[in-house]
Design an enzyme around this catalytic site. Structure first.
Site, PDB file in Angstrom:
ATOM      1  N   SER A  18     -10.273  41.015  26.190  1.00  0.00           N
ATOM      2  CA  SER A  18     -10.468  41.974  27.292  1.00  0.00           C
ATOM      3  C   SER A  18     -10.668  41.278  28.626  1.00  0.00           C
ATOM      4  O   SER A  18     -11.194  40.170  28.690  1.00  0.00           O
ATOM      5  CB  SER A  18     -11.694  42.843  27.025  1.00  0.00           C
ATOM      6  OG  SER A  18     -11.496  43.642  25.908  1.00  0.00           O
TER       7      SER A  18
ATOM      8  N   SER B 161     -18.145  39.108  23.043  1.00  0.00           N
ATOM      9  CA  SER B 161     -19.380  39.039  22.256  1.00  0.00           C
ATOM     10  C   SER B 161     -19.630  37.601  21.829  1.00  0.00           C
ATOM     11  O   SER B 161     -18.721  36.937  21.341  1.00  0.00           O
ATOM     12  CB  SER B 161     -19.279  39.898  20.994  1.00  0.00           C
ATOM     13  OG  SER B 161     -18.749  41.144  21.287  1.00  0.00           O
TER      14      SER B 161
ATOM     15  N   GLU C 213      -9.306  43.748  12.555  1.00  0.00           N
ATOM     16  CA  GLU C 213     -10.474  44.481  13.038  1.00  0.00           C
ATOM     17  C   GLU C 213     -10.506  45.862  12.382  1.00  0.00           C
ATOM     18  O   GLU C 213     -11.538  46.349  11.959  1.00  0.00           O
ATOM     19  CB  GLU C 213     -10.399  44.630  14.561  1.00  0.00           C
ATOM     20  CG  GLU C 213     -11.608  45.334  15.151  1.00  0.00           C
ATOM     21  CD  GLU C 213     -11.535  45.436  16.682  1.00  0.00           C
ATOM     22  OE1 GLU C 213     -10.427  45.645  17.215  1.00  0.00           O
ATOM     23  OE2 GLU C 213     -12.586  45.302  17.324  1.00  0.00           O
TER      24      GLU C 213
ATOM     25  N   GLU D 266     -10.952  58.116  23.714  1.00  0.00           N
ATOM     26  CA  GLU D 266      -9.621  58.586  24.101  1.00  0.00           C
ATOM     27  C   GLU D 266      -8.525  57.786  23.406  1.00  0.00           C
ATOM     28  O   GLU D 266      -7.543  58.344  22.915  1.00  0.00           O
ATOM     29  CB  GLU D 266      -9.464  58.490  25.634  1.00  0.00           C
ATOM     30  CG  GLU D 266     -10.356  59.443  26.414  1.00  0.00           C
ATOM     31  CD  GLU D 266     -11.829  59.025  26.440  1.00  0.00           C
ATOM     32  OE1 GLU D 266     -12.128  57.835  26.205  1.00  0.00           O
ATOM     33  OE2 GLU D 266     -12.691  59.900  26.683  1.00  0.00           O
TER      34      GLU D 266
END
Lengths: 410, 373
Positions: free
Chosen positions: A134, A166, A249, A378
């Site tokens: 990200s 993370s 994931e 979403e």
């Protein structure tokens, strides 16, 4: 229909139970482990010891092949181990990204020598991995990332910024997707690498979240050099490689971690006095608890269906995909309503003064992140609509345009 | 973990699906609805021939002697097809009541006829536009006869007999109620207008109508609740089937219909609506499965499982049926489009055993009781 183990499963469960009993401490009844007071460094040190123990007993990655230190076990064995381990007070969470996402990506794209070097230390918890995907301008649209890598001799030179990473601050290695060609459409100009987090030019800064915690980081890359030998997949194939990571994931079965549920809400409503008696006698309160109960239980029984498929050696159906989009908004609504019941006092977020050590207030403050992390509400609905129901993709104005020519806002 | 139907049960479901696809396309419920017929008698005859009416009736009473899991899969398919037949009244309600509370003689009298389709049964509870409570139910049973008015009674004109919730005491306590069983031939019956005429409902006036107690005197309210719990799970499967059909219909339309130059299914406003339908339907299905487990194993969790299945299925079908119309736009509001068949059936099924409010109340009550126990 029943909820029993098969004979093989029961056998495996009993082995796991025996091993855990001999090697770990059961959770105490009040669910308080005292871990909240421990420093992260202490927790990590303890987690590394526990991980090595698990690896020695071949419980660290049950489904991995034996050559990588797994036991070639089934997904249901993995679930059984998780169920049993959850009853014990052991440090968790430091190795999930590395073992669940990063190392499987290496297994698909790294050389034999690299696997020989990196898999074991990761499995044993000696080296921690993070995932650098990200960016500030690439969240749901992660393929729109801007961090760039330019070839310089046998190296690539990386400049840019990642975010929401993370564990970057305690990770030893990371997998990194970057833009290597801005002249082609966005999905086609990406390349994947892995690198040491100690590489010169990397700066890690924690992000303070609205909940007050800092579980994530910003990671800055300033002329960071990565040898081409640490490339995973071909130049320009980074998106394809990233999908391998993200697929892993999704294979992880979600559950728990959602904060207080209907049960805690019932307990609160039983204790709390409203104008007309205990809150649990109030029709509005009962109505709300019923709503959350059927959604929560519906999800639990959906997981039972998924486990049934795994138990039979089948691929779980698409119903497994509904978890977080149900859990996260529910956690937020439930927390908000529980605070509402506390009335003016609901403002307090105090260990002693707020019911359940302020569990509802804490959940209220972490729920917005829960609704976003790992796929927003979403995006998850888009995924259900497109992959499960087979509806067409939205119009993509960026599909045929060179990345450098895409309009950029904030 | 074996939280799924068996291969045999899935085969039965598949068979039921094929049978109903062939015998009960949407023109069948529409025909009953438009002509105000009591039910589709050809379809009913075919269903009886399949043996479905005797699914849970033991072989000694002329049934198939299968379990409730088999009945659940049939229910889902009947719900998907919006079948215009008195199946739920006769099988989920009257048969369940007899199996639960009938004397040996009553079982021998009624069950073989229910299985063979010679008789249709129903369950008469409601007495008007208000909840059935220990205060509101007035129909009396005295000296072997029933007097009072029940409305709406599902399949009240098709049915040969009814199990009736009756007052056998004066007080507003549960012990003042009993179940009674009465042949309906001598009652005065009239069709009542409803929002779902694809399943006819009637007003029945009992005037000293001969009847016999079903179960102990004074045990009626408890039996009523137990019959309702069992039926709720079977209704939930019908609702899940119907909700699934709505999603399929909305999906097909979203792929076919173009607006502003593209398929409406490519717009997130429609995608997210359909994704929500899917989520609700899966939650309802899982809750219904849990109900099926509790029903088939007669688990102590049955009341909680029934209420959970009922609330979840009612919510899912309601959402799917209304948003299916919305997805169809103006076309969905026409009489000609089939959307309203589901919309009507969703609401009818959601009310037939008592509404969502009442079942949420039951759910929380059962959770409180379990917590105390």
């Amino acid at each position: 229909m029943d909820f029993e183990d098969t004979q093989d499963e029961a056998q495996f469960r009993s082995e796991v139970k025996d091993w855990l009993k001999a090697n770990a401490t059961p959770r105490s009844g009040d669910n308080r482990t005292g871990r909240a007071e421990q420093s992260e460094a202490d927790l990590l040190a303890e987690a590394k010891v526990w991980q090595a123990k698990k690896a020695d007993a071949k419980y660290a990655q049950i489904t991995w092949p034996e050559e990588f230190g797994g036991r070639g076990g089934s997904p249901i064995q993995n679930v059984i181990y998780g169920q049993e381990e959850a009853k014990y007070d052991v440090p968790r969470g430091f190795f999930d990204i590395g073992l669940g996402m990063c190392i499987p990506t290496l297994m698909a794209y790294a050389t034999k020598e690299q696997l020989g070097r990196y898999v074991q230390p990761a499995l044993r918890g000696e080296e921690v991995w993070c995932q650098l995907f990200s960016e500030p301008a690439a969240g749901s649209d992660v393929a729109g990332l801007r961090t760039k890598a330019e070839k310089d001799g046998d190296d690539w030179v990386v400049n840019g910024q990642k975010v929401w990473t993370s564990g970057a601050h305690y990770s030893d290695y990371g997998i990194l997707v970057v833009r290597t060609d801005p002249n082609v459409p966005k999905h086609k100009g990406l390349t994947m690498f892995f690198l040491s987090m100690k590489t010169p030019g990397i700066e890690v800064r924690p992000i303070k979240q609205i909940s007050g915690g800092a579980n994530f980081n910003e990671v800055f890359f300033n002329d960071v050099r990565i040898p081409d030998s640490q490339r995973l997949g071909k130049v320009g194939d980074g998106w394809k490689v990233a999908l391998t990571t993200l697929m892993n994931e999704r294979l992880a079965i979600g559950g728990g971690g959602a904060g207080p549920d209907y049960h805690e809400m019932m307990a609160l409503a039983r204790e709390l006095e409203l104008e007309d008696g205990p809150a649990l006698r109030n029709a509005l309160v009962r109505d709300k608890i019923a709503d959350w109960y059927v959604r929560g239980k519906g999800l639990q029984y959906t997981r039972y269906r998924t486990l049934t498929a795994l138990s039979k050696g089948q691929t779980p159906g698409p119903e497994a995909s509904i978890g977080k989009v149900v859990t996260a908004p529910k956690a937020q609504d439930l927390a908000s309503f529980a605070m509402d019941l506390q009335d003016m006092g609901g403002i307090m977020m105090d260990d002693d003064a707020s019911p359940g050590s302020a569990a509802f207030q804490l959940s209220y403050m972490s729920a917005p992140g829960f609704r976003i992390a790992g796929g927003t509400d979403e995006i998850l609905r888009n995924i259900i609509a497109e992959r499960v129901l087979g509806l067409p993709q939205d119009v993509r104005v960026d599909k045929e345009v060179a990345f450098k020519d895409l309009p950029t806002g904030r | 973990m074996n939280f799924d139907f068996s291969d045999d049960q899935k085969f039965l479901k598949d068979q039921a699906n094929k049978f109903l696809t062939e015998k009960c396309d949407l023109s069948r419920p529409r025909k009953v609805l438009e002509n105000k017929e009591p039910h589709d008698s050809d379809l009913w005859k075919a269903i009886v021939e399949m043996g479905w009416t005797g699914t849970t009736i033991p072989e000694e009473y002329g049934g198939l002697g299968l379990g409730h899991l088999e009945l659940c899969v049939i229910a889902e398919e009947l719900g998907r097809a919006i079948a215009p037949v008195p199946f739920s009244s006769s099988v989920y309600l009257a048969t369940e009541a007899l199996l639960l509370a009938g004397s040996e003689e009553q079982k021998q009298t009624y069950l073989p006829k229910l299985a063979s389709g010679e008789s249709i049964g129903t369950f008469a509870v409601s007495e008007g536009a208000k909840p059935a409570t220990v205060k509101s139910i007035e129909t009396k049973f005295d000296g072997g006869a029933i007097s009072g008015t029940k409305v709406p009674v599902p399949d009240g004109l098709s049915a040969d007999f009814a199990v009736v919730l009756v007052r056998t005491g004066a007080s507003a306590s549960e012990q003042s109620f009993s179940l009674a069983i009465a042949d309906l031939a001598s009652t005065e019956r009239s069709v009542i207008d409803t929002m779902d005429p694809s399943r006819q409902q009637a007003q029945i006036e009992f005037t000293n109508t001969d009847a016999a107690l079903l179960g102990e005197q004074g045990a009626g309210w408890d039996l009523y609740r137990r019959v309702l719990d069992r039926a709720a799970i079977l209704f939930a499967f019908e609702q899940v089937g119907g909700a699934d059909a709505c999603l399929e219909m909305a999906k097909a339309y979203a792929l076919d219909r173009y607006a502003f130059g593209r398929q409406i299914g490519s717009y997130q406003a429609i995608k997210h609506k359909l994704a929500d339908m899917y989520i609700n339907n899966e939650l309802a299905r899982s809750n219904a499965y849990y109900g099926a487990w509790a029903l088939s194993s007669d688990a102590p969790e049955l009341p909680t499982a029934a209420a959970g299945a009922r609330v979840s299925a009612t919510q899912a079908y309601h959402y799917a049926s209304k948003e299916n119309i919305q997805t169809h736009g103006g076309m969905g509001f026409t009489w000609e489009a089939d959307c309203h068949l589901y919309y009507r059936r969703a609401k009818m099924l959601g009310l037939a055993l008592g509404g969502e409010r009442a079942w949420k109340e039951k759910l929380i009550t059962s959770l409180e009781q379990r917590n105390v126990a």
